[in-house]
Every structure is written in structure tokens, then in C-alpha cells.
Design a protein around this motif. Sequence first.
Motif, PDB file in Angstrom:
ATOM      1  N   VAL A  81       7.157   3.858  -0.633  1.00 34.08           N
ATOM      2  CA  VAL A  81       8.538   4.058  -0.194  1.00 34.08           C
ATOM      3  C   VAL A  81       9.413   3.043  -0.930  1.00 34.08           C
ATOM      4  N   LYS A  82      10.427   3.544  -1.652  1.00 31.66           N
ATOM      5  CA  LYS A  82      11.248   2.652  -2.480  1.00 31.66           C
ATOM      6  C   LYS A  82      11.842   1.502  -1.678  1.00 31.66           C
ATOM      7  N   GLU A  83      12.372   1.804  -0.506  1.00 31.53           N
ATOM      8  CA  GLU A  83      13.050   0.781   0.285  1.00 31.53           C
ATOM      9  C   GLU A  83      12.095  -0.291   0.794  1.00 31.53           C
ATOM     10  N   ASN A  84      10.801   0.023   0.885  1.00 29.44           N
ATOM     11  CA  ASN A  84       9.815  -0.943   1.381  1.00 29.44           C
ATOM     12  C   ASN A  84       8.813  -1.330   0.295  1.00 29.44           C
ATOM     13  N   ALA A  85       9.233  -1.269  -0.945  1.00 29.91           N
ATOM     14  CA  ALA A  85       8.326  -1.577  -2.046  1.00 29.91           C
ATOM     15  C   ALA A  85       7.871  -3.032  -2.015  1.00 29.91           C
ATOM     16  N   ASP A  86       8.690  -3.934  -1.453  1.00 30.26           N
ATOM     17  CA  ASP A  86       8.276  -5.331  -1.397  1.00 30.26           C
ATOM     18  C   ASP A  86       7.061  -5.514  -0.494  1.00 30.26           C
ATOM     19  N   ASP A  87       6.991  -4.718   0.622  1.00 32.96           N
ATOM     20  CA  ASP A  87       5.817  -4.807   1.486  1.00 32.96           C
ATOM     21  C   ASP A  87       4.576  -4.325   0.753  1.00 32.96           C
ATOM     22  N   ALA A  88       4.713  -3.231  -0.003  1.00 34.31           N
ATOM     23  CA  ALA A  88       3.579  -2.707  -0.757  1.00 34.31           C
ATOM     24  C   ALA A  88       3.133  -3.687  -1.839  1.00 34.31           C
ATOM     25  N   PHE A  89       4.082  -4.448  -2.385  1.00 34.85           N
ATOM     26  CA  PHE A  89       3.769  -5.373  -3.474  1.00 34.85           C
ATOM     27  C   PHE A  89       3.078  -6.636  -2.957  1.00 34.85           C
ATOM     28  N   TYR A  90       3.503  -7.140  -1.815  1.00 30.05           N
ATOM     29  CA  TYR A  90       2.996  -8.421  -1.334  1.00 30.05           C
ATOM     30  C   TYR A  90       1.884  -8.291  -0.284  1.00 30.05           C
ATOM     31  N   GLU A  91       1.863  -7.226   0.486  1.00 29.27           N
ATOM     32  CA  GLU A  91       0.942  -7.153   1.607  1.00 29.27           C
ATOM     33  C   GLU A  91      -0.465  -6.697   1.207  1.00 29.27           C
ATOM     34  N   LEU A  92      -0.540  -5.715   0.325  1.00 26.91           N
ATOM     35  CA  LEU A  92      -1.851  -5.158  -0.020  1.00 26.91           C
ATOM     36  C   LEU A  92      -2.203  -5.465  -1.472  1.00 26.91           C
ATOM     37  N   GLN A  93      -3.422  -5.982  -1.637  1.00 22.43           N
ATOM     38  CA  GLN A  93      -3.886  -6.244  -2.993  1.00 22.43           C
ATOM     39  C   GLN A  93      -4.519  -4.990  -3.615  1.00 22.43           C
ATOM     40  N   ASN A  94      -5.238  -4.254  -2.786  1.00 22.82           N
ATOM     41  CA  ASN A  94      -5.879  -3.026  -3.284  1.00 22.82           C
ATOM     42  C   ASN A  94      -5.654  -1.917  -2.256  1.00 22.82           C
ATOM     43  N   PRO A  95      -4.556  -1.180  -2.365  1.00 20.66           N
ATOM     44  CA  PRO A  95      -4.257  -0.150  -1.356  1.00 20.66           C
ATOM     45  C   PRO A  95      -5.275   0.991  -1.336  1.00 20.66           C
ATOM     46  N   ARG A  96      -5.885   1.307  -2.448  1.00 21.01           N
ATOM     47  CA  ARG A  96      -6.842   2.419  -2.488  1.00 21.01           C
ATOM     48  C   ARG A  96      -8.067   2.107  -1.625  1.00 21.01           C
ATOM     49  N   GLU A  97      -8.549   0.856  -1.715  1.00 24.80           N
ATOM     50  CA  GLU A  97      -9.688   0.484  -0.877  1.00 24.80           C
ATOM     51  C   GLU A  97      -9.292   0.471   0.603  1.00 24.80           C
ATOM     52  N   GLN A  98      -8.064   0.072   0.895  1.00 29.48           N
ATOM     53  CA  GLN A  98      -7.603   0.053   2.276  1.00 29.48           C
ATOM     54  C   GLN A  98      -7.536   1.477   2.843  1.00 29.48           C
ATOM     55  N   ILE A  99      -6.985   2.383   2.075  1.00 32.26           N
ATOM     56  CA  ILE A  99      -6.899   3.783   2.526  1.00 32.26           C
ATOM     57  C   ILE A  99      -8.292   4.364   2.718  1.00 32.26           C
ATOM     58  N   GLN A 100      -9.179   4.111   1.767  1.00 27.65           N
ATOM     59  CA  GLN A 100     -10.543   4.635   1.854  1.00 27.65           C
ATOM     60  C   GLN A 100     -11.257   4.106   3.089  1.00 27.65           C
ATOM     61  N   ALA A 101     -11.063   2.837   3.426  1.00 23.22           N
ATOM     62  CA  ALA A 101     -11.717   2.255   4.599  1.00 23.22           C
ATOM     63  C   ALA A 101     -11.244   2.938   5.882  1.00 23.22           C
ATOM     64  N   ALA A 127      -8.503  16.560   9.310  1.00 20.40           N
ATOM     65  CA  ALA A 127      -7.491  16.101   8.353  1.00 20.40           C
ATOM     66  C   ALA A 127      -6.240  15.597   9.076  1.00 20.40           C
ATOM     67  N   LYS A 128      -5.865  16.282  10.148  1.00 26.11           N
ATOM     68  CA  LYS A 128      -4.694  15.857  10.916  1.00 26.11           C
ATOM     69  C   LYS A 128      -4.914  14.496  11.570  1.00 26.11           C
ATOM     70  N   ALA A 129      -6.109  14.262  12.106  1.00 25.96           N
ATOM     71  CA  ALA A 129      -6.411  12.968  12.725  1.00 25.96           C
ATOM     72  C   ALA A 129      -6.375  11.845  11.696  1.00 25.96           C
ATOM     73  N   VAL A 130      -6.900  12.096  10.505  1.00 19.83           N
ATOM     74  CA  VAL A 130      -6.860  11.088   9.434  1.00 19.83           C
ATOM     75  C   VAL A 130      -5.425  10.808   9.021  1.00 19.83           C
ATOM     76  N   LEU A 131      -4.611  11.861   8.924  1.00 20.85           N
ATOM     77  CA  LEU A 131      -3.207  11.691   8.534  1.00 20.85           C
ATOM     78  C   LEU A 131      -2.450  10.846   9.554  1.00 20.85           C
ATOM     79  N   GLU A 132      -2.652  11.107  10.834  1.00 22.86           N
ATOM     80  CA  GLU A 132      -1.941  10.341  11.869  1.00 22.86           C
ATOM     81  C   GLU A 132      -2.330   8.867  11.825  1.00 22.86           C
ATOM     82  N   GLU A 133      -3.616   8.585  11.625  1.00 25.06           N
ATOM     83  CA  GLU A 133      -4.064   7.193  11.587  1.00 25.06           C
ATOM     84  C   GLU A 133      -3.531   6.466  10.356  1.00 25.06           C
ATOM     85  N   LEU A 134      -3.573   7.137   9.200  1.00 31.31           N
ATOM     86  CA  LEU A 134      -3.086   6.493   7.970  1.00 31.31           C
ATOM     87  C   LEU A 134      -1.586   6.278   8.005  1.00 31.31           C
TER      88      LEU A 134
END
Length: 291
Positions: A81-101, A127-134
Motif C-alpha cells: 500500500v503506497k500510503e503505508n510503504a514505510d511500514d513495509a520497508f521497516y517492519e518486515l525484512q522478508n515478507p514472503r517468508e512471513q506470508i508463507q508462515a 482460501a477464504k480463511a487464509v485471506l482473512e488471516e493474512l
Amino acid sequence: MGNAFFGCCACIDQASVGVVEKWGRFERLAFPGLHLFNPLAGQWLAGVLSTRIHSLDVRIETKTKDNVFVQLLCSIQYRIVKENADDAFYELQNPREQIQAYVFDVVRALVPRMTLDELFEQKSDVAKAVLEELEKVMGGYGYNIEHILMVDIIPDPSVRKAMNEINAAQRLQLASVYKGEAEKVLLVKKAEAEAEAKFLGGVGVARQRQAITDGLRENILNFSHKVEGTSAKEVMDLILVTQYFDTLKDLGNSSKSTTVFLPHGPGHVRDIGDQIRNGMLEASSAQLNAE
């Protein structure tokens, strides 16, 4: 087109967003376009994040309620999300591993409560349950989950073979039932046709005999009226002798007839006439009684 950096200035691409720091601390986001920085004031471009939709394929191995091991192939489509790009930049080092977990955690908690058949029927619910949690978790890190697709469900090869054999056996059983029903219908229809044919044959024979009786009676009456001094018995004997010789003639002319031995002589002809006359009298008596 990529992003260009020239020391104190930077050009951010349309599908990207930059993170600007001042003395190592987040200051602002740099949206697409040309941006100038003052290095003397400690201002610089710390990084650039793409806002395009990313796709992550996750393969999960788990067990169903009926103890069948399956592999699920899940495709997650997400973006920053463009408006929250700073959170994505500083909070997660590897978002793909986080999503997979998180996908592993949700699927392995939900699928063991379903049988294999229920899993195939309700894969959209998974799929719906995974979407809501993510969405609940990754939204706090500046990520938006666009779509989640349960691409494939792959049981163990031995299980798939057994399922195919069960399906084939059920179809053969159903085919046997249909075949038996069809044979039953054919037998019933054949029996009905034979009964109808016998009934109609009986009706035809009865009508034929009635017609012969009526014809003989009419011939006897006409002959008795036209030739004076003759009795009905004499006329009947004459007609029977005539029909007897006509029958012999037809047997001799038929090419398909076999050898037939018949008693022949005046006495035998008289016996035949007596038998036919008695039969006609009995038939007439039975008809009168029925009326």
C-alpha cells in the motif's frame, strides 16, 4: 522504466514509492516523479519499493481428517500500500517468508478438520480463511492481500489410485443395475407381446370358425331350397365330401408338403363327415347357451 539516482536527486518510477531518511531517521515517502535531496542536511533516499502486484506460490503438505496426506498449492497475490510503504520497508525484512508462515499455520489448522471429499468441495472456504488471516496480519505491515487461489489439491498417488478404483467400481455397479432394469423391461414387454398375440390369435381362430359355420349353414339352406327332395344332412355330406377332395388337391399341389397318410374310402369319408357335423352342432349349442 527503472528508478534513476543521481546523488542529490532521484527519479521514482510510476509503479514505485521511495523512502526518504534524514540522519538515518524516516522523514517522508517519495512518490513517482523527480525528487531533490540535500545531502548536507543528512537527507537521502534509503530505498525504493515496488507497488506492483506480486505472486507467491506456497506448497503445503498436511493431513486430512480421514488420515490422507495431501499437498495443497496456494497462490497468494499481494501488493504494498503506497500510503503505508514505510511500514513495509521497516517492519518486515522478508515478507514472503512471513506470508508463507501464516499460510502454513492457517491451512494446517483447518484442513485436518475436513475429510478429503470435504476438502475438494470446500477448498474455496480454505482460501477464504487464509485471506482473512493474512489481511488481518499483513495489513499492519503495509501489505494488501489482493487474491488467494487454491490452485491444486494433490493427494498421495496411492490414494488417487484407490479413489479411481472406487469410482470405477461404483460406475460398474450402477451400469449393472441399469442393464438389469433394461433386461427386465425387455422380458416384460416380450411377455406382454406374446400374451397379446395369443389372445388375438384365439380371437382370430374363433372368428374363423364362426365364419366357416355361418357359411356352411347358409350353403345348406340355399341348396335345400333350390333342390327339392334333399335334406340338410345330404347337403352337408355333399359339402364335406367336396371340401375333403379340395383338401387332398391342395396337399398334392403344395411343393413344401411332406408325406401325409390319410384313411381314404367312402366309409372313412362318412366318419369324417360325422365328426365335423357333431363338432358344428356342439359349437352351435354352446353359442346358444352363451347367448
